[in-house]
Every structure is written in C-alpha cells, then in structure tokens.
Design an enzyme around this catalytic site. Structure first.
Site, PDB file in Angstrom:
ATOM      1  N   ASP A   1      -6.756  -3.784  -3.368  1.00 54.17           N
ATOM      2  CA  ASP A   1      -6.535  -4.655  -2.202  1.00 54.17           C
ATOM      3  C   ASP A   1      -5.652  -3.938  -1.179  1.00 54.17           C
ATOM      4  O   ASP A   1      -4.976  -2.956  -1.497  1.00 54.17           O
ATOM      5  CB  ASP A   1      -5.883  -5.980  -2.623  1.00 54.17           C
ATOM      6  CG  ASP A   1      -4.523  -5.790  -3.284  1.00 54.17           C
ATOM      7  OD1 ASP A   1      -4.398  -4.880  -4.131  1.00 54.17           O
ATOM      8  OD2 ASP A   1      -3.568  -6.517  -2.946  1.00 54.17           O
TER       9      ASP A   1
ATOM     10  N   GLU B   1      -2.234  -6.586  -5.646  1.00 56.39           N
ATOM     11  CA  GLU B   1      -0.893  -5.996  -5.660  1.00 56.39           C
ATOM     12  C   GLU B   1      -0.097  -6.405  -4.443  1.00 56.39           C
ATOM     13  O   GLU B   1       1.099  -6.654  -4.520  1.00 56.39           O
ATOM     14  CB  GLU B   1      -1.005  -4.465  -5.741  1.00 56.39           C
ATOM     15  CG  GLU B   1       0.322  -3.751  -5.978  1.00 56.39           C
ATOM     16  CD  GLU B   1       1.107  -3.431  -4.713  1.00 56.39           C
ATOM     17  OE1 GLU B   1       2.284  -3.062  -4.827  1.00 56.39           O
ATOM     18  OE2 GLU B   1       0.555  -3.559  -3.603  1.00 56.39           O
ATOM     19  N   GLU B   2      -0.766  -6.485  -3.296  1.00 60.16           N
ATOM     20  CA  GLU B   2      -0.037  -6.771  -2.054  1.00 60.16           C
ATOM     21  C   GLU B   2       0.471  -8.217  -2.011  1.00 60.16           C
ATOM     22  O   GLU B   2       1.260  -8.566  -1.133  1.00 60.16           O
ATOM     23  CB  GLU B   2      -0.921  -6.481  -0.827  1.00 60.16           C
ATOM     24  CG  GLU B   2      -1.296  -5.011  -0.670  1.00 60.16           C
ATOM     25  CD  GLU B   2      -0.128  -4.079  -0.326  1.00 60.16           C
ATOM     26  OE1 GLU B   2       1.013  -4.553  -0.218  1.00 60.16           O
ATOM     27  OE2 GLU B   2      -0.381  -2.872  -0.189  1.00 60.16           O
TER      28      GLU B   2
ATOM     29  N   HIS C   1      -4.306   0.089  -7.003  1.00 57.98           N
ATOM     30  CA  HIS C   1      -4.823  -1.222  -6.594  1.00 57.98           C
ATOM     31  C   HIS C   1      -5.858  -1.093  -5.487  1.00 57.98           C
ATOM     32  O   HIS C   1      -5.800  -0.173  -4.663  1.00 57.98           O
ATOM     33  CB  HIS C   1      -3.697  -2.187  -6.199  1.00 57.98           C
ATOM     34  CG  HIS C   1      -2.902  -1.783  -4.994  1.00 57.98           C
ATOM     35  ND1 HIS C   1      -3.236  -2.178  -3.726  1.00 57.98           N
ATOM     36  CD2 HIS C   1      -1.782  -1.041  -4.875  1.00 57.98           C
ATOM     37  CE1 HIS C   1      -2.345  -1.691  -2.871  1.00 57.98           C
ATOM     38  NE2 HIS C   1      -1.451  -0.984  -3.538  1.00 57.98           N
TER      39      HIS C   1
HETATM   40  C1  LIG Z   1       6.995   1.252   1.922  1.00 60.37           C
HETATM   41  C2  LIG Z   1       6.787   2.536   2.579  1.00 60.37           C
HETATM   42  C3  LIG Z   1       7.845   3.494   2.247  1.00 60.37           C
HETATM   43  C4  LIG Z   1       7.680   4.795   2.901  1.00 60.37           C
HETATM   44  C5  LIG Z   1       8.600   5.771   2.282  1.00 60.37           C
HETATM   45  C6  LIG Z   1       8.451   7.099   2.859  1.00 60.37           C
HETATM   46  C7  LIG Z   1       7.882   8.090   2.028  1.00 60.37           C
HETATM   47  C8  LIG Z   1       6.610   7.778   1.378  1.00 60.37           C
HETATM   48  C9  LIG Z   1       6.723   8.027  -0.044  1.00 60.37           C
HETATM   49  C10 LIG Z   1       6.050   7.425  -0.940  1.00 60.37           C
HETATM   50  C11 LIG Z   1       4.989   6.473  -0.813  1.00 60.37           C
HETATM   51  C12 LIG Z   1       5.457   5.094  -0.762  1.00 60.37           C
HETATM   52  C13 LIG Z   1       4.523   4.203  -1.454  1.00 60.37           C
HETATM   53  C14 LIG Z   1       4.799   2.821  -1.045  1.00 60.37           C
HETATM   54  C15 LIG Z   1       4.118   1.860  -1.929  1.00 60.37           C
HETATM   55  C16 LIG Z   1       4.127   0.533  -1.273  1.00 60.37           C
HETATM   56  C17 LIG Z   1       3.645  -0.511  -2.197  1.00 60.37           C
HETATM   57  C18 LIG Z   1       3.666  -1.846  -1.502  1.00 60.37           C
HETATM   58  O1  LIG Z   1       3.344  -1.964  -0.350  1.00 60.37           O
HETATM   59  N1  LIG Z   1       4.034  -2.883  -2.230  1.00 60.37           N
HETATM   60  C19 LIG Z   1       4.185  -4.218  -1.701  1.00 60.37           C
HETATM   61  C20 LIG Z   1       3.962  -5.149  -2.853  1.00 60.37           C
HETATM   62  C21 LIG Z   1       4.551  -6.488  -2.757  1.00 60.37           C
HETATM   63  N2  LIG Z   1       3.931  -7.364  -2.014  1.00 60.37           N
HETATM   64  O2  LIG Z   1       5.542  -6.735  -3.355  1.00 60.37           O
HETATM   65  C22 LIG Z   1       5.590  -4.390  -1.144  1.00 60.37           C
HETATM   66  O3  LIG Z   1       5.741  -5.201  -0.228  1.00 60.37           O
HETATM   67  O4  LIG Z   1       6.524  -3.745  -1.627  1.00 60.37           O
HETATM   68 ZN   LIG Z   2       0.269  -0.176  -2.729  1.00 60.00          ZN
HETATM   69 ZN   LIG Z   3       1.308  -1.915   0.271  1.00 65.08          ZN
END
Ligand SMILES: CCCCCCCC/C=C\CCCCCCCC(=O)N[C@@H](CC(N)=O)C(=O)O
Ligand SMILES: [Zn+2]
Ligand SMILES: [Zn+2]
Length: 478
Positions: free
Chosen positions: A100, A165-166, A98
């Site tokens: 954004d 996505e966010e 994504h």
């Molecule tokens: C959320 C951070 C987690 C950190 C984990 C530690 C290790 C890192 C490993 C992998 C990467 C994590 C990738 C995180 C993706 C986050 C996607 C995101 O921000 N999505 C939003 C979408 C939404 N608004 O629903 C969310 O709030 O979940």
């Molecule tokens: Zn993301």
């Molecule tokens: Zn994010």
C-alpha cells in the site's frame, strides 16, 4: 563472479554466482519493466486494494509454481510466503515489505504523473517507488531468480507483504503475526524498510553510510479540541474556539520536546560513524558524553536530523467552523508525535499537557505506543552481521553502522516473534530524497532498484553461510 553491463544504464555491475550474464540481463530488464507496469497499476493496486494474485503470478511464475514456496493470502490482500529450507532444524528469518501507499495528487506539481510509473533520466517515478514497492519487487524478483537458478536455501524463510502499513498494519501485519504465533514460529531475525544508505544527508560525513536501524521511534496521535456555544459573528467573544486552539498548537510548535540526542540508539550510530566525519566533527562525535548537547543544537536546525534529536511534534490536521458569520462551536487539531527512544508515551503526554496548559483544550490520545526495543548489533548478532555482510559484498568500502528508524514500520508488530528486528533497504539516498517520502516526485533510480534485487539475491545465500564473517564468533555456526 561475472561482470556485465547492466540494462540500459551503461554502468558495470558485479553479479555474484555463475549466472550467465545475458540471461541475468534479460531477467533484470524484464523485472524492471514489470516493476514499471506494477507502478503504473498503482492506483488500482492501492486504492481498490485489487491485490490480484494472478498479476503477481504472471510477473513471478517460478515463485508461484515452485514446490519450495508456499503462498497464502492473509486478510484478503496481504501476502505470506514460506520458502522451505533443506535444513528444517535451522531457525527461519523473515523479510517484510508493504504494497500500500499514501495518497498522491496529480495537482501537486509532480514532474511525472504519480501513478504513471514512467521513467525519466534513469529514475522510475511514482508513488510507492521508495515506500515501499521497490522492496516488494526487489524481494520477489530476487526470489524468482534464485529459484530459477536452482538454488535450494538451507535456512527456511518467510516473506510478508502487508497491504495496510500506512494505516498501522492492523489487518495485514497484525494478522500475519497472529498466524505465525498460532503456528509456534519464532524468527531468527526480521528485516523491514525504515533505513537506507545515506549519501550527503549527514553533513560532515565523508562518503555514504549504510545505516541498519536497530530500533524505531514510538508514536502518538493526539486530538486537541475546544468547544463553546456558537454565536453571531457580529458579537464575538474575546476568545473563540479557533483562537484558543490555534494558540495551543502554536505553544506546542514553539516549545519543542527536550533534546535527547545521544541517549538513544542514535548515540551508537554516531559513535560508529565518528571516524568518517571530517575534523573537528570526528573528535566531537567520538566524545558524545561531552559534546552531545552541542551536536544536538546543530542537528536540530535541519528537519531530517532534528528527528534524531528529540520527540517530534507535527500538527497535521485542523478543522473548525461551518459558516463564515458563525462563531465556531468546535475546533479540533491532530498532532502527530514520534517518540525518541529515551522517552515514554506517558512522559510525552505529561509534557504536552503542561505545554498546552489550558483546561479548555481537551486532549485525547487517538493512539500511542512506546519506542521499540533496541535489537542487538554486536559481533554475534546473526541478523545484523548477515545484513552488514550483504551490504559489504555489494559495496566493499561502505561504512556500515547501526541506525535508528525515525518513522514506523510493520516490523513493530513482530516483537513477540523475534528480538532481532532490523530496518534497512540498500537504496542510496542523497540530499532532497528524504522529502520525496510521502511527498512529491517520489522516485527510484535504476541503480537503486537493481541494487535492491541484488541485495536480496545475496542475502538469501548469505543466510546459509556456515559461520559469521571473520573476526566474528561462531555461536551461530550451522
Ligand atoms: C520518513 C522519512 C524519513 C526520511 C529519512 C531520511 C533518510 C531516508 C532513510 C531511510 C528511509 C526511510 C524509510 C521511511 C519508512 C517510512 C515508513 C512509513 O511511512 N511509515 C508510516 C507508518 C504509519 N502510518 O505508522 C509512518 O507514518 O511512520
Ligand atoms: Zn513504508
Ligand atoms: Zn510510508
């Protein structure tokens, strides 16, 4: 295979294929610069949603001029690419990312201005570098030079770049899914952001581990509110709207949801990793049926690992009051919860109602959905095994295991198009990096960015292999 020194890092990287080293280096250098430029454009790109296709066309001329690639804008700002394969009978797959980002404020003590895209000590800093412009640029850069190299994929594939996505992907990802459904597309597998290579984040684990998430948590946002007639601050009631609501959110914070460690996909993840833990953790992790409650107590002490143990509760917004000498007639709080795979939205709502336990607090569901299904990761699962093979091609001694995404991704909208949805990027994260997601000093190392390009470059080719790697069955033989 060629060996060459990668641009500016002094590190030796191994590149697959017969590409001329100098040419590769030039392209990589160009793309790193282009990435920094793109990141510098972050504010315009993100907040004005000025997703000018000409900008991308300039950065990736071959992608935008190749007869093998069909590009369309979806809902004005999202991108859908179709890369035609030479064997139309093969089921296509799809990569997601994504464009954004969440907001960032220059007042928040960033070491480098959040929309500068500046480099410092080998890292490109900026909002979106980890989440998720690294993937956007990595996928497009890899596609650019696989096309330049003259490689014709056998298996066709889609690339979906969402623009919202966010904020749940309701315009971008949802409309991409709608279009694909209208066209009767079914996908062999889907790969999105959501997990990575963790190095030193899981305490006791020797060395880095690539965790390919096979599921993601459910989520809900609840609005809690309290109303009463306003009154003069000199004659306060015994309890105010603010006090009642503050007590309710405090009860939620003090009574975390129950421990469910071992009952979701994180169970398989730790069992796969067990032999890489130091003694006695290796023994403990191999016997989750007995030790899961003990491990849960250790993991819940850290906020990142706690997310694997339970449904999490985060009070994210609190609004009340209009004047300092008026008793507030209304107070509201928003609670963001991420639902563990072994629980449902309904169970979480019942639990919140009972913990709040005060009829004066109104509880409304702003949105909510159950945890996502668990995608297969056995030896016959083409998507999982190809992603794993691609990781091992790059890092031969890496431990690769199924993982769980503790946040949410656009891929959750794709569950009617594929039962094999994976969340993984090959970025290596170390202690402290988890806090950079949506936090300050978000950054990606040059190595991580180069790894991203290499990973997709190899993945495109691996998806054309005749059969799954040795010891795997040949049900997916081409
Ligand atoms: C959320 C951070 C987690 C950190 C984990 C530690 C290790 C890192 C490993 C992998 C990467 C994590 C990738 C995180 C993706 C986050 C996607 C995101 O921000 N999505 C939003 C979408 C939404 N608004 O629903 C969310 O709030 O979940
Ligand atoms: Zn993301
Ligand atoms: Zn994010």
């Amino acid at each position: 295979m060629g060996l060459l020194s990668s641009a500016g890092t002094g590190k030796i990287v191994r590149i697959v294929g017969k590409m001329d080293g100098a040419k590769y280096r030039d392209i990589l250098e160009e793309n790193l610069l282009e990435s920094a430029r793109e990141l510098r454009l972050g504010r315009r790109f993100t907040f004005q949603q000025d997703n000018d296709p000409k900008h991308k066309a300039k950065s990736f001329p071959t992608v935008f001029s190749s007869s093998k690639v069909k590009h369309e804008l979806v809902a004005n700002y999202s991108h859908l690419f179709w890369v035609q394969g030479s064997r139309p009978e093969l089921q296509p797959y799809m990569l997601l990312a994504h464009t954004d980002v969440v907001p960032a404020s220059e007042d928040d003590a960033w070491e480098v201005p959040p929309f500068s895209g500046d480099e410092k000590d080998g890292f490109i800093y900026g909002r979106g570098t980890m989440d998720d412009k690294g993937s956007v640029m990595g996928i497009l850069a890899a596609l650019e030079y696989i096309l330049m190299k003259g490689y014709t994929p056998q298996r066709g594939f889609y690339i979906g770049l969402g623009h919202d996505e966010e904020v749940h992907g309701l315009n971008g990802a949802v409309n991409i899914v709608r279009l694909l459904k209208e066209r009767g597309v079914k996908l062999l597998f889907v790969l999105d952001e959501g997990s990575a290579i963790l190095d030193g984040i899981l305490k006791g684990l020797d060395g880095p581990a690539a965790l390919i998430a096979t599921s993601e948590k459910g989520a809900t946002v609840l609005k809690l509110s309290v109303s009463m007639p306003p009154s003069h601050a000199s004659m306060p009631p015994r309890e105010t709207t603010i006090g009642i609501l503050a007590a309710a959110v405090k009860r939620l914070e003090e009574n975390p949801m129950k421990r469910l460690f071992g009952l979701g996909p994180e169970g398989g993840m730790f069992e796969h990793l067990a032999h890489k833990f130091r003694f006695p953790l290796n023994f403990v992790m191999s016997n989750l049926w007995l030790f899961a409650p003990l491990i849960a107590r250790i993991m819940e002490r850290n906020e990142t690992t706690n997310a694997f143990v339970r449904t999490t509760t985060a009070v994210t917004m609190f609004n009340a009051g209009v004047k300092e000498n008026v008793i507030a007639s209304y107070a509201e709080a928003f609670v963001n919860m991420r639902i563990h795979s072994a629980q449902t939205l309904k169970e979480v709502l019942e639990c919140v109602e009972s913990t709040v336990g005060d009829p004066r607090v109104k509880i409304e569901v702003v949105y909510g959905f159950d945890p996502l299904p668990i995608s297969p990761y056995d030896e016959t699962s083409f998507g999982f095994q190809i992603i794993k093979k691609t990781v091992l091609d790059m890092f031969p001694s890496m431990i690769v295991a199924p993982g769980m995404c503790i946040a949410n991704t656009d891929s959750r909208h794709f569950k009617d198009l594929s039962s094999s949805i994976y969340r993984f990027t090959p970025a290596i994260y170390k202690p402290g990096d988890a806090q950079r997601f949506h936090g300050i000093n978000e950054r990606t190392s040059r190595e991580n960015y180069e790894g991203m390009v290499q990973f997709f470059f190899r993945l495109f080719q691996n998806c054309d292999i005749k059969k799954l790697p040795e010891s795997h069955t040949s049900v997916h033989e081409l």
